[in-house]
Each structure stands twice: as C-alpha cells, then as structure tokens.
Design a protein around this motif. Structure first.
Motif, short mmCIF file in Angstrom:
data_model
loop_
_atom_site.label_atom_id
_atom_site.label_comp_id
_atom_site.label_asym_id
_atom_site.label_seq_id
_atom_site.Cartn_x
_atom_site.Cartn_y
_atom_site.Cartn_z
N GLU A 6 19.23 1.38 2.21
CA GLU A 6 19.62 0.82 3.50
C GLU A 6 19.43 1.86 4.62
N TYR A 7 19.78 3.11 4.32
CA TYR A 7 19.66 4.15 5.35
C TYR A 7 18.19 4.44 5.65
N TYR A 8 17.36 4.52 4.61
CA TYR A 8 15.94 4.76 4.88
C TYR A 8 15.33 3.58 5.63
N ALA A 9 15.72 2.37 5.27
CA ALA A 9 15.20 1.19 5.98
C ALA A 9 15.56 1.26 7.45
N ARG A 10 16.76 1.74 7.75
CA ARG A 10 17.16 1.90 9.15
C ARG A 10 16.24 2.90 9.86
N LEU A 11 15.94 4.02 9.19
CA LEU A 11 15.04 5.01 9.79
C LEU A 11 13.66 4.40 10.04
N SER A 33 20.30 13.65 10.50
CA SER A 33 20.46 15.10 10.44
C SER A 33 19.14 15.78 10.09
N ASP A 34 19.08 17.08 10.35
CA ASP A 34 17.89 17.85 9.99
C ASP A 34 17.64 17.78 8.49
N GLY A 35 18.73 17.79 7.70
CA GLY A 35 18.58 17.72 6.25
C GLY A 35 17.93 16.43 5.80
N VAL A 36 18.34 15.32 6.40
CA VAL A 36 17.75 14.03 6.06
C VAL A 36 16.29 13.98 6.48
N LEU A 65 13.27 9.39 -3.55
CA LEU A 65 12.71 10.74 -3.46
C LEU A 65 13.45 11.58 -2.42
N ALA A 66 13.91 10.92 -1.33
CA ALA A 66 14.60 11.65 -0.27
C ALA A 66 16.08 11.82 -0.55
N GLY A 67 16.61 11.11 -1.55
CA GLY A 67 18.02 11.23 -1.86
C GLY A 67 18.93 10.52 -0.87
N ALA A 106 0.86 -1.18 0.00
CA ALA A 106 0.00 0.00 0.00
C ALA A 106 0.89 1.23 0.00
N GLY A 107 0.65 2.15 -0.91
CA GLY A 107 1.45 3.36 -0.95
C GLY A 107 2.77 3.15 -1.64
N LEU A 108 3.80 3.85 -1.16
CA LEU A 108 5.12 3.79 -1.78
C LEU A 108 5.92 2.61 -1.26
N ARG A 109 6.88 2.18 -2.09
CA ARG A 109 7.87 1.21 -1.63
C ARG A 109 8.98 1.96 -0.89
N ARG A 110 9.72 1.23 -0.07
CA ARG A 110 10.85 1.84 0.62
C ARG A 110 11.86 2.40 -0.38
N THR A 111 12.10 1.65 -1.45
CA THR A 111 13.06 2.11 -2.45
C THR A 111 12.62 3.45 -3.06
#
Length: 291
Positions: free
Chosen positions: A50-55, A64-67, A44-46, A34-39
């Motif tokens: 692996e890093y987004y999966a960790r989040l 960071s604030d930028g992330v 989109l976030a740049g 449902a919705g977006l995939r993690r990839t």
C-alpha cells in the motif's frame, strides 16, 4: 506537468525496465506486466504494498531518505536517477509550494569568469546552465561550436543560445555536427529531464520543454522515456565543417559561485588527429584577436 505526475511516470517507467531475473526473482511467460510488479518492488524495498503504491501514484510527501534509498535500490537506479528521485521528493516535501511557475533568475557570465574562459587557449571551454543555454565561451569553444554559433534557430530573438533548440530544431546543422545524432539527442533530453527534477518551477525551462515538445516529435518521444543523466565527464564526438571529425575529452564541474551554472572543458589526447585539428582551430580562433 506537476511534480506528482513526474514522480508517478518516473517510478512506473523505472519499474517497467527491471526484469525479475535482474533482482533474483523468478520470471516466466505468463507475467501480465512489463518488468516488476508493485508487490515485488515493495518486497525488495521492505515497505508495504500500500505504501509503495502511494509513492508510485506520485505522492512522495513525507517519504524518508531511508525509504527513498530502499526504493532506489529495489529499482536499481543509477546515481543520476537516484538524485532525480530525491529532487522530486524534495519538491513534494517543500513546506511552501509555489502556486505559479517562477521566472528564472537572470544568468550571465561574470566578467572575471569570462577572463578565466579567455585565458584558456589550448582547450575549448564554455559555461552553460541546466536548460543548456550557452552563457559564455572562449574563442576555441566558439570555433568548435561554429555550427551552433551560426544557427539563428538555436538563438531566436530575445532568448539565449540553446543546445537543445540546436539539436532538435536545426536538424540540418545538427545532423552534420553530431556523427550520431540519436546519442546526442538522448543525452540532451536526459540533461533537461534532470534539471526539471532539480528545479521544477523554472518557467523558462518549462517553456523550453513545451516549445520542443510542440515542434519536435523526436523530442516528445524521448521526453516520455523519463531518462535522466549526469553530465560530468566522457568523450564527445563532433564533425566540424572545417577540420572534420573531433573526438574530444570533456570534463564538467559546477561553479561554486554561480548556482546552477556549469563549466565544461573540451580537449584532445596528445598526438592524436583530434589534437592536430584542435590546434588548427585554435590558430584560426586566435587570428581575429591578433588582427
């Protein structure tokens, strides 16, 4: 629930609510999530997948604030949701995490603040904290919320008067007072969820959430939606037992001298039936004082 659990469920629920079409990506009938995939969120976030999966596993420490801004943009978070994400990250990044829930600070309306409330005679005004405890009100505020102030369920022995208890646990009065109970219930839960992100170690707040989750299926379902909300301005619709329907303009602001407390003021557009009804309530509220 821990901060990491909150972060995991919040990010997962927000990702599930964003369709590919909303962010300019191809959709299709064969998508398995449902919705977006993690990839897709990572792209989109740049950041790396692996890093987004960790989040999304709830590990916001070191982000960071930028992330965080990039992830918020990818998930199309509104201002309240963005603030909530940053609050969760702040809790995760705290250098010393409490090992137990802290007792809430005693919060009472200062005498000078009560004088200010009492000076407002043409508008309903009250002071509340993030847990939706009503800590002070003027006469017209008590008159508008007469159902709340007459509810023993909203203020059990030894506890402050609370709007969430009134909404979910005193359903007879709440269903009568709120013309659209579902809207009021959604807003109530979203405000509590926002406060939980701002102050995750508030023991009284956690106790309230536990009580409501145990006693109300409606609360438990809404709490699981992870919706958050800023409550600063808008229109409130009430049904008063004495004067009927009220469509009140409200403005809210945080009190600079009292951390965590907000002042809310309700009034009516001049020349409307609500203005007439509010004037009648004001005269009734003033009668005991004159006596």
């Amino acid at each position: 629930m821990s901060t990491s659990d909150e972060a995991r469920e919040f990010l997962t629920s927000r990702r599930a609510g964003v369709t590919p079409e909303r962010v300019g990506l191809p959709g299709g009938p064969n998508r398995r999530v449902a919705g977006l995939r993690r990839t897709e969120v990572a792209m989109l976030a740049g950041v790396s997948v692996e890093y987004y999966a960790r989040l999304e596993r709830g590990n916001l420490s070191g982000a960071s604030d930028g992330v965080l801004h990039a992830v918020a943009g990818a998930l199309q978070l509104d201002e309240a949701e963005r603030t909530y994400l940053f609050d969760l990250a702040k809790a995760a990044n705290a250098s010393v995490i409490p090992t137990r829930r802290r007792t809430s600070r005693a919060q009472n309306v200062r005498p000078s603040l009560q004088i200010v409330l009492d000076s407002m005679t043409g508008a309903a005004a009250f002071v509340r904290n993030g847990r939706l405890d009503i800590l002070g009100a003027n006469a017209l505020g008590r008159a508008v919320y007469s159902d709340l102030f007459s509810s023993p369920i909203a203020m059990p022995p030894g506890k402050p008067m609370n709007l969430a208890r009134f909404c979910f646990l005193d359903r007879e009065r709440a269903d009568r007072f709120y013309p659209d109970w579902g809207v009021a219930a959604d807003q109530t839960v979203a405000i509590l969820r926002t406060e939980a992100g701002r102050d995750p170690y508030d023991r009284d707040l956690q106790d309230l959430i536990g009580e409501l989750s145990t006693r109300s299926d409606e609360f438990r379902t809404r709490w699981g939606a992870h919706d958050v909300r800023r409550h600063a301005t808008g229109i409130k619709h009430f049904h008063h037992p004495g004067v009927g329907d009220l469509d009140l303009i409200f403005e809210g602001t945080e009190l600079m001298a009292d951390d965590g407390l907000s002042l809310l003021i309700y009034t009516a557009e001049p020349g409307t039936p609500t203005a007439e009804a509010l004037g009648l309530l004001a005269s009734w509220a003033a009668a005991p004082a004159r006596a």
